[in-house]
Design a protein around this motif. Structure first.
Motif, PDB file in Angstrom:
ATOM      1  N   LEU A 149      16.669 118.985 -56.487  1.00 28.09           N
ATOM      2  CA  LEU A 149      17.311 118.056 -55.555  1.00 28.09           C
ATOM      3  C   LEU A 149      18.505 118.711 -54.865  1.00 28.09           C
ATOM      4  N   THR A 150      19.335 119.401 -55.648  1.00 24.11           N
ATOM      5  CA  THR A 150      20.566 119.970 -55.103  1.00 24.11           C
ATOM      6  C   THR A 150      20.330 121.315 -54.417  1.00 24.11           C
ATOM      7  N   LYS A 151      19.098 121.868 -54.625  1.00 22.65           N
ATOM      8  CA  LYS A 151      18.782 123.203 -54.097  1.00 22.65           C
ATOM      9  C   LYS A 151      19.829 124.221 -54.548  1.00 22.65           C
ATOM     10  N   HIS A 152      20.226 124.075 -55.801  1.00 29.45           N
ATOM     11  CA  HIS A 152      21.266 124.946 -56.353  1.00 29.45           C
ATOM     12  C   HIS A 152      20.970 125.177 -57.835  1.00 29.45           C
ATOM     13  N   LYS A 153      20.908 126.443 -58.228  1.00 31.55           N
ATOM     14  CA  LYS A 153      20.640 126.773 -59.623  1.00 31.55           C
ATOM     15  C   LYS A 153      21.953 126.824 -60.397  1.00 31.55           C
ATOM     16  N   MET A 154      22.026 126.057 -61.465  1.00 28.40           N
ATOM     17  CA  MET A 154      23.248 126.034 -62.272  1.00 28.40           C
ATOM     18  C   MET A 154      23.371 127.319 -63.101  1.00 28.40           C
ATOM     19  N   THR A 155      24.604 127.688 -63.395  1.00 30.31           N
ATOM     20  CA  THR A 155      24.885 128.879 -64.196  1.00 30.31           C
ATOM     21  C   THR A 155      24.973 128.504 -65.670  1.00 30.31           C
ATOM     22  N   ARG A 156      24.261 129.252 -66.505  1.00 31.32           N
ATOM     23  CA  ARG A 156      24.326 128.989 -67.944  1.00 31.32           C
ATOM     24  C   ARG A 156      25.665 129.477 -68.496  1.00 31.32           C
ATOM     25  N   LYS A 157      26.264 128.697 -69.359  1.00 26.59           N
ATOM     26  CA  LYS A 157      27.527 129.049 -69.990  1.00 26.59           C
ATOM     27  C   LYS A 157      27.324 129.005 -71.506  1.00 26.59           C
ATOM     28  N   LYS A 158      27.910 129.963 -72.200  1.00 25.01           N
ATOM     29  CA  LYS A 158      27.779 130.001 -73.660  1.00 25.01           C
ATOM     30  C   LYS A 158      28.711 128.978 -74.303  1.00 25.01           C
ATOM     31  N   ILE A 159      28.316 128.534 -75.494  1.00 23.42           N
ATOM     32  CA  ILE A 159      29.212 127.670 -76.265  1.00 23.42           C
ATOM     33  C   ILE A 159      30.439 128.493 -76.640  1.00 23.42           C
ATOM     34  N   PRO A 160      31.636 128.018 -76.328  1.00 23.04           N
ATOM     35  CA  PRO A 160      32.838 128.804 -76.620  1.00 23.04           C
ATOM     36  C   PRO A 160      33.084 128.960 -78.116  1.00 23.04           C
ATOM     37  N   SER A 161      33.675 130.090 -78.476  1.00 23.56           N
ATOM     38  CA  SER A 161      34.014 130.347 -79.887  1.00 23.56           C
ATOM     39  C   SER A 161      35.415 129.829 -80.192  1.00 23.56           C
ATOM     40  N   TYR A 162      35.783 129.881 -81.468  1.00 21.25           N
ATOM     41  CA  TYR A 162      37.129 129.454 -81.868  1.00 21.25           C
ATOM     42  C   TYR A 162      38.178 130.370 -81.247  1.00 21.25           C
ATOM     43  N   ASP A 163      37.854 131.689 -81.161  1.00 19.13           N
ATOM     44  CA  ASP A 163      38.791 132.634 -80.531  1.00 19.13           C
ATOM     45  C   ASP A 163      38.998 132.304 -79.060  1.00 19.13           C
ATOM     46  N   ASP A 164      37.911 131.871 -78.384  1.00 15.68           N
ATOM     47  CA  ASP A 164      38.022 131.454 -76.979  1.00 15.68           C
ATOM     48  C   ASP A 164      38.990 130.274 -76.842  1.00 15.68           C
ATOM     49  N   VAL A 165      38.898 129.361 -77.807  1.00 11.13           N
ATOM     50  CA  VAL A 165      39.761 128.177 -77.782  1.00 11.13           C
ATOM     51  C   VAL A 165      41.222 128.590 -77.940  1.00 11.13           C
ATOM     52  N   LEU A 166      41.496 129.449 -78.925  1.00  8.68           N
ATOM     53  CA  LEU A 166      42.876 129.901 -79.144  1.00  8.68           C
ATOM     54  C   LEU A 166      43.431 130.612 -77.905  1.00  8.68           C
ATOM     55  N   GLU A 167      42.574 131.438 -77.292  1.00  9.75           N
ATOM     56  CA  GLU A 167      43.005 132.153 -76.090  1.00  9.75           C
ATOM     57  C   GLU A 167      43.306 131.169 -74.956  1.00  9.75           C
ATOM     58  N   GLY A 168      42.460 130.146 -74.828  1.00  9.89           N
ATOM     59  CA  GLY A 168      42.685 129.138 -73.793  1.00  9.89           C
ATOM     60  C   GLY A 168      43.966 128.354 -74.021  1.00  9.89           C
ATOM     61  N   ILE A 169      44.202 127.997 -75.273  1.00 10.13           N
ATOM     62  CA  ILE A 169      45.428 127.252 -75.607  1.00 10.13           C
ATOM     63  C   ILE A 169      46.661 128.106 -75.323  1.00 10.13           C
ATOM     64  N   GLN A 170      46.589 129.375 -75.697  1.00  9.01           N
ATOM     65  CA  GLN A 170      47.730 130.271 -75.472  1.00  9.01           C
ATOM     66  C   GLN A 170      48.005 130.435 -73.975  1.00  9.01           C
ATOM     67  N   GLN A 171      46.948 130.559 -73.185  1.00  6.04           N
ATOM     68  CA  GLN A 171      47.122 130.715 -71.747  1.00  6.04           C
ATOM     69  C   GLN A 171      47.734 129.454 -71.139  1.00  6.04           C
ATOM     70  N   ALA A 172      47.248 128.280 -71.573  1.00  3.92           N
ATOM     71  CA  ALA A 172      47.785 127.021 -71.052  1.00  3.92           C
ATOM     72  C   ALA A 172      49.259 126.865 -71.419  1.00  3.92           C
ATOM     73  N   THR A 173      49.613 127.275 -72.642  1.00  9.63           N
ATOM     74  CA  THR A 173      51.010 127.182 -73.082  1.00  9.63           C
ATOM     75  C   THR A 173      51.894 128.118 -72.263  1.00  9.63           C
ATOM     76  N   LYS A 174      51.379 129.314 -72.020  1.00  7.34           N
ATOM     77  CA  LYS A 174      52.114 130.277 -71.191  1.00  7.34           C
ATOM     78  C   LYS A 174      52.338 129.714 -69.788  1.00  7.34           C
ATOM     79  N   ASP A 175      51.283 129.117 -69.218  1.00  4.07           N
ATOM     80  CA  ASP A 175      51.399 128.532 -67.875  1.00  4.07           C
ATOM     81  C   ASP A 175      52.445 127.422 -67.836  1.00  4.07           C
ATOM     82  N   ASN A 176      52.476 126.596 -68.880  1.00  2.00           N
ATOM     83  CA  ASN A 176      53.463 125.510 -68.952  1.00  2.00           C
ATOM     84  C   ASN A 176      54.886 126.059 -69.044  1.00  2.00           C
ATOM     85  N   LEU A 177      55.042 127.134 -69.811  1.00  5.80           N
ATOM     86  CA  LEU A 177      56.361 127.740 -69.957  1.00  5.80           C
ATOM     87  C   LEU A 177      56.829 128.345 -68.636  1.00  5.80           C
TER      88      LEU A 177
END
Length: 493
Positions: A359-387
């Motif tokens: 319908l959308t004539k657009h192929k979606m990109t597959r994304k992997k399930i994030p790991s716990y390390d990915d989560v920690l890295e994301g949290i650290q980046q968000a905290t840095k951005d807030n600071l």
């Protein structure tokens, strides 16, 4: 020249109500439908969900209401209780300044409560087919003064097996009435219904809205049903969306998702067809004001939402039909801004994913399930951005003296590390269990049932002639009525 609602031959009370609702200019289906309906002609409107059909039929219906008449004058038949509730709410808003009242009646709600509401003499009734037949049998809804009948999402009612009920309802209306039929598609059975019950209807077709994908990154994650919630929380921690809408397939799903997110410390509110209009408006206002970061919604409840600044859309459950996907992800990537739409797909739902991509004539990109390390890295980046944002805002001067004292006693890296740790939101692993939702089967019909009801006839609760004629007798009676057109006023054009 752009048409405005005030350009139609309608009363100031309706124009004012529409303005209060934020409507100034009509959508294409409204611009073409309202003049035809005001002229009293039968009409077939072919348009997708989300194009403004309720206002398209609501404005002319309410304009024609005789406020000296205390009987039901307008009838809207809708396929699901959620849509009946939504349509009823919108019609009440359009008719509020004129004093026109609308009552929704549907299966699953106490019929005595509905009878009590009907005794207050509303001008319009919005009903699901089964429950409407029950009220007709009980004589709690009289059809003598009906001047307008609307069939909303007629193809959906066909898919759910309600066409015979609709035929029985329309054959039972004794008065001369105008019929407005709205349907996204026009299968043969709908055309036959129109031929039988409509008088030379004008056909208005509105092309399906094209999806603009340039600004929306479309992704999917293959995930097992029990993993969905934890994966969602990982994504929220990694991506830190400014404003996110999460779509669930059923009302129960929305309630459980909202409760689970709150347990884990996220700022979330849920909307679906069973919450009151006041609560819905308050939830949406908080979301618009960014008091709440996350809005959890069903497809029906999210119809008509126009909120700028939505950065992420999460399809926690795949929608029943591909068109709903288009409307869902269209909540992000607006006004030239970038947006992200991520869809959870269980292994048995890949056929549905393919139909959406077609319908959308657009192929979606597959994304992997994030790991716990990915989560920690994301949290650290968000905290840095807030600071960094706090530093740029220069709103921390009153803490400067304390900072200087700390730096006299400790290394600067130690101080900043401790500050980041305090600011960071550690992953919350509070146990949350959601009721499993069955994967979608390969779809042969269009759908979008917000309640997750089974698609069989009479499931609306009170949708059969209880204690009345057997079903076969009623069908044979309908066959006997075949070919009987409804009575028409000789002056009807």
């Amino acid at each position: 020249m752009t048409t405005a609602f005030k350009d139609f031959q309608i009363g100031e009370d309706i124009v004012k109500a529409l303005s209060n609702m934020g409507f100034e200019n009509p959508t294409p289906i409204q611009e073409k439908s309202i003049p035809v309906a005001l002229d009293g002609r039968d009409m077939i409107g072919q348009a997708q969900t989300g194009t403004g059909k309720t206002t398209a039929f609501g404005v002319p219906m309410i304009e024609k209401m005789d406020m000296n008449q205390s009987m039901v004058q307008g009838l809207v038949i809708a396929p699901t209780r959620e849509l009946a509730i939504q349509v009823g709410e919108e019609l009440n808003r359009i008719g509020q300044d004129k004093g026109v009242r609308t009552v929704p009646v549907y299966g699953g709600q106490d019929i005595q409560r509905q009878i009590k509401a009907l005794k207050k003499r509303p001008q319009i009734v919005v009903a699901t087919p089964g429950r409407l037949l029950d009220h007709i049998r009980r004589k709690t809804i009289r059809l003598d003064q009906i001047h307008t009948v609307v069939l909303d999402e007629a193809d959906e009612m066909l898919n759910m097996g309600f066409i015979e009920d609709i035929e029985a309802i329309m054959a039972a209306i004794p008065s001369d009435y105008q019929t407005l039929l709205f349907s996204a598609t026009m299968p043969k059975r709908i055309q036959t219904l129109a031929e039988r019950f409509m008088n030379e209807p004008e056909v208005i077709r509105i092309k399906s809205k094209q999806l603009t994908v340039e600004n929306i990154e479309q992704l999917f994650i293959e995930v097992k049903e029990p993993q969905k919630f934890d994966v969602l929380c990982k994504l929220l921690d990694i991506e830190s969306p400014e404003l996110a809408i999460i779509f669930g397939r059923t009302k129960k799903r929305v309630d459980e998702l909202t409760e689970g997110l709150l347990k884990r410390g996220y700022s979330a509110e849920g909307i679906h067809g069973d919450i009151t209009q006041n609560k819905r408006e308050l939830a949406i206002k908080r979301f618009k004001d960014q008091t709440t970061d996350i809005l959890v919604a069903t497809d029906v409840a999210a119809r008509g939402l126009d909120i700028s600044g939505v950065t992420h859309v999460y399809n926690f459950d795949l929608p029943q039909d591909p068109e709903s996907y288009v409307h869902r992800i269209g909540r992000t990537g607006r006004a030239g801004n970038k947006g992200q739409a991520l869809t959870f797909v269980v292994p048995r739902e890949f056929e549905h994913l393919k139909s959406i991509e077609q319908l959308t004539k657009h192929k979606m990109t597959r994304k992997k399930i994030p790991s716990y390390d990915d989560v920690l890295e994301g949290i650290q980046q968000a905290t840095k951005d807030n600071l960094l944002k706090a530093i740029e805002d220069q709103d921390s001067q009153k803490y400067r003296h304390v900072a200087e004292q700390l730096l006299d006693e400790y290394y600067s890296v130690e101080v900043v590390s401790a500050a980041l740790k305090l600011l960071a939101k550690e992953p919350d692993r509070t146990p949350v269990k959601l009721t499993a939702v069955s994967p979608l089967r390969v779809k042969k019909v269009r759908g979008g049932n917000d309640s997750g009801q089974k698609r069989n006839r009479g499931h609306q609760g009170g949708g059969r002639y209880k204690g009345g004629k057997p079903q076969n007798d009623r069908r044979s009676n309908q066959r006997g009525q075949k070919g009987n057109k409804k009575r028409r006023n000789p002056n009807h054009k």
